[in-house]
Design a protein around this motif. Structure first.
Motif, PDB file in Angstrom:
ATOM      1  N   LEU A 146       0.849  -1.189   0.000  1.00  0.00           N
ATOM      2  CA  LEU A 146       0.000   0.000   0.000  1.00  0.00           C
ATOM      3  C   LEU A 146       0.887   1.242   0.000  1.00  0.00           C
ATOM      4  O   LEU A 146       1.721   1.421   0.890  1.00  0.00           O
ATOM      5  N   ILE A 147       0.698   2.073  -1.019  1.00  0.00           N
ATOM      6  CA  ILE A 147       1.373   3.357  -1.088  1.00  0.00           C
ATOM      7  C   ILE A 147       0.284   4.406  -1.223  1.00  0.00           C
ATOM      8  O   ILE A 147      -0.453   4.406  -2.214  1.00  0.00           O
ATOM      9  N   GLU A 148       0.168   5.259  -0.211  1.00  0.00           N
ATOM     10  CA  GLU A 148      -0.887   6.281  -0.192  1.00  0.00           C
ATOM     11  C   GLU A 148      -2.263   5.655  -0.454  1.00  0.00           C
ATOM     12  O   GLU A 148      -3.036   6.140  -1.271  1.00  0.00           O
ATOM     13  N   ASP A 149      -2.540   4.553   0.225  1.00  0.00           N
ATOM     14  CA  ASP A 149      -3.816   3.828   0.120  1.00  0.00           C
ATOM     15  C   ASP A 149      -4.079   3.225  -1.255  1.00  0.00           C
ATOM     16  O   ASP A 149      -5.212   2.884  -1.578  1.00  0.00           O
ATOM     17  N   GLU A 150      -3.042   3.097  -2.081  1.00  0.00           N
ATOM     18  CA  GLU A 150      -3.164   2.427  -3.377  1.00  0.00           C
ATOM     19  C   GLU A 150      -2.357   1.136  -3.311  1.00  0.00           C
ATOM     20  O   GLU A 150      -1.181   1.168  -2.957  1.00  0.00           O
ATOM     21  N   LEU A 151      -2.978   0.018  -3.640  1.00  0.00           N
ATOM     22  CA  LEU A 151      -2.260  -1.256  -3.653  1.00  0.00           C
ATOM     23  C   LEU A 151      -1.531  -1.381  -4.991  1.00  0.00           C
ATOM     24  O   LEU A 151      -2.155  -1.442  -6.047  1.00  0.00           O
ATOM     25  N   VAL A 161       8.855   0.703  -9.007  1.00  0.00           N
ATOM     26  CA  VAL A 161       7.417   0.628  -9.258  1.00  0.00           C
ATOM     27  C   VAL A 161       7.177   1.054 -10.705  1.00  0.00           C
ATOM     28  O   VAL A 161       7.915   1.885 -11.249  1.00  0.00           O
ATOM     29  N   LYS A 162       6.183   0.464 -11.319  1.00  0.00           N
ATOM     30  CA  LYS A 162       5.857   0.825 -12.694  1.00  0.00           C
ATOM     31  C   LYS A 162       5.450   2.299 -12.748  1.00  0.00           C
ATOM     32  O   LYS A 162       4.726   2.788 -11.881  1.00  0.00           O
ATOM     33  N   ARG A 163       5.924   2.998 -13.735  1.00  0.00           N
ATOM     34  CA  ARG A 163       5.738   4.446 -13.856  1.00  0.00           C
ATOM     35  C   ARG A 163       4.287   4.867 -13.720  1.00  0.00           C
ATOM     36  O   ARG A 163       3.977   5.844 -13.052  1.00  0.00           O
ATOM     37  N   SER A 196      -1.140   6.997  -8.796  1.00  0.00           N
ATOM     38  CA  SER A 196      -1.951   8.108  -9.302  1.00  0.00           C
ATOM     39  C   SER A 196      -1.231   9.448  -9.126  1.00  0.00           C
ATOM     40  O   SER A 196      -1.762  10.489  -9.494  1.00  0.00           O
ATOM     41  N   PHE A 197      -0.032   9.424  -8.558  1.00  0.00           N
ATOM     42  CA  PHE A 197       0.768  10.630  -8.364  1.00  0.00           C
ATOM     43  C   PHE A 197       2.210  10.306  -8.739  1.00  0.00           C
ATOM     44  O   PHE A 197       2.589   9.148  -8.858  1.00  0.00           O
ATOM     45  N   TYR A 198       3.000  11.342  -8.931  1.00  0.00           N
ATOM     46  CA  TYR A 198       4.420  11.155  -9.218  1.00  0.00           C
ATOM     47  C   TYR A 198       5.203  11.494  -7.955  1.00  0.00           C
ATOM     48  O   TYR A 198       5.142  12.628  -7.482  1.00  0.00           O
ATOM     49  N   PRO A 199       5.913  10.516  -7.369  1.00  0.00           N
ATOM     50  CA  PRO A 199       6.675  10.806  -6.153  1.00  0.00           C
ATOM     51  C   PRO A 199       7.823  11.765  -6.465  1.00  0.00           C
ATOM     52  O   PRO A 199       8.545  11.579  -7.435  1.00  0.00           O
ATOM     53  N   ARG A 200       7.943  12.795  -5.668  1.00  0.00           N
ATOM     54  CA  ARG A 200       8.980  13.807  -5.885  1.00  0.00           C
ATOM     55  C   ARG A 200       9.835  13.951  -4.620  1.00  0.00           C
ATOM     56  O   ARG A 200       9.336  13.793  -3.506  1.00  0.00           O
ATOM     57  N   PRO A 201      11.124  14.254  -4.794  1.00  0.00           N
ATOM     58  CA  PRO A 201      11.989  14.442  -3.627  1.00  0.00           C
ATOM     59  C   PRO A 201      11.400  15.465  -2.657  1.00  0.00           C
ATOM     60  O   PRO A 201      10.803  16.460  -3.064  1.00  0.00           O
ATOM     61  N   GLN A 250      14.216   8.242  -9.932  1.00  0.00           N
ATOM     62  CA  GLN A 250      14.794   8.128 -11.269  1.00  0.00           C
ATOM     63  C   GLN A 250      13.842   7.323 -12.132  1.00  0.00           C
ATOM     64  O   GLN A 250      13.208   6.380 -11.656  1.00  0.00           O
ATOM     65  N   GLU A 251      13.743   7.686 -13.398  1.00  0.00           N
ATOM     66  CA  GLU A 251      12.834   7.012 -14.321  1.00  0.00           C
ATOM     67  C   GLU A 251      13.637   6.370 -15.441  1.00  0.00           C
ATOM     68  O   GLU A 251      14.520   6.999 -16.013  1.00  0.00           O
ATOM     69  N   ASP A 252      13.308   5.086 -15.716  1.00  0.00           N
ATOM     70  CA  ASP A 252      14.013   4.377 -16.779  1.00  0.00           C
ATOM     71  C   ASP A 252      13.182   3.201 -17.269  1.00  0.00           C
ATOM     72  O   ASP A 252      12.736   2.389 -16.457  1.00  0.00           O
ATOM     73  N   VAL A 253      12.976   3.092 -18.543  1.00  0.00           N
ATOM     74  CA  VAL A 253      12.294   1.983 -19.209  1.00  0.00           C
ATOM     75  C   VAL A 253      10.992   1.600 -18.506  1.00  0.00           C
ATOM     76  O   VAL A 253      10.771   0.449 -18.171  1.00  0.00           O
ATOM     77  N   GLY A 254      10.146   2.583 -18.245  1.00  0.00           N
ATOM     78  CA  GLY A 254       8.832   2.300 -17.680  1.00  0.00           C
ATOM     79  C   GLY A 254       8.792   2.108 -16.185  1.00  0.00           C
ATOM     80  O   GLY A 254       7.739   1.852 -15.615  1.00  0.00           O
ATOM     81  N   LEU A 255       9.952   2.184 -15.526  1.00  0.00           N
ATOM     82  CA  LEU A 255      10.020   2.001 -14.074  1.00  0.00           C
ATOM     83  C   LEU A 255      10.492   3.271 -13.387  1.00  0.00           C
ATOM     84  O   LEU A 255      11.293   4.019 -13.931  1.00  0.00           O
ATOM     85  N   LEU A 256      10.011   3.458 -12.166  1.00  0.00           N
ATOM     86  CA  LEU A 256      10.544   4.481 -11.285  1.00  0.00           C
ATOM     87  C   LEU A 256      11.387   3.788 -10.232  1.00  0.00           C
ATOM     88  O   LEU A 256      10.981   2.769  -9.666  1.00  0.00           O
ATOM     89  N   THR A 257      12.562   4.314  -9.972  1.00  0.00           N
ATOM     90  CA  THR A 257      13.384   3.879  -8.854  1.00  0.00           C
ATOM     91  C   THR A 257      13.223   4.956  -7.793  1.00  0.00           C
ATOM     92  O   THR A 257      13.593   6.109  -8.020  1.00  0.00           O
ATOM     93  N   VAL A 258      12.633   4.594  -6.661  1.00  0.00           N
ATOM     94  CA  VAL A 258      12.298   5.564  -5.622  1.00  0.00           C
ATOM     95  C   VAL A 258      13.109   5.260  -4.361  1.00  0.00           C
ATOM     96  O   VAL A 258      13.119   4.129  -3.883  1.00  0.00           O
TER      97      VAL A 258
END
Length: 106
Positions: free
Chosen positions: A27-32, A63-65, A69-74, A91-99
């Protein structure tokens, strides 16, 4: 003709983010969403941060880009698995976000 990028993006759900393989529903911000935790990469990146008497916990996940429903920002606070984390890097690369995130407790 499909490109290599097309093939890697199709593998995100079927292999990399598959809960039966590497993925974990969280669960991230109430989104599974399905994420892949990376404790080993976090150890590689870890630098001493913090003052005496404080303990810094760090988090790194993929996590998949378009899964959130939001874009995590520093510097944003995000509730990850019922715990508040401060986003330190995205960081964003090939459809994935590295957070990356951190939690400081005293």
């Amino acid at each position: 003709m499909p490109s290599f990028k097309d093939f890697t993006e199709s593998d995100l759900d079927s292999v990399f983010l598959n809960p039966n393989e590497f993925g974990t529903p969280i669960l991230i911000e109430d989104e599974l969403v399905v994420v892949v935790m990376d404790d080993e990469k976090m150890v590689e990146r870890k630098l001493f941060k913090g003052a005496e008497g404080f303990h810094t916990e760090e988090l790194l996940f993929y996590v998949k880009r378009n899964a959130l429903s939001f874009y995590p920002r520093p510097d944003n606070l995000v509730v990850f698995d019922n715990v508040d984390w401060k986003i330190t890097d995205v960081q964003e690369d090939v459809g994935l976000l590295t957070v990356s995130g951190e939690r400081v407790s005293g």
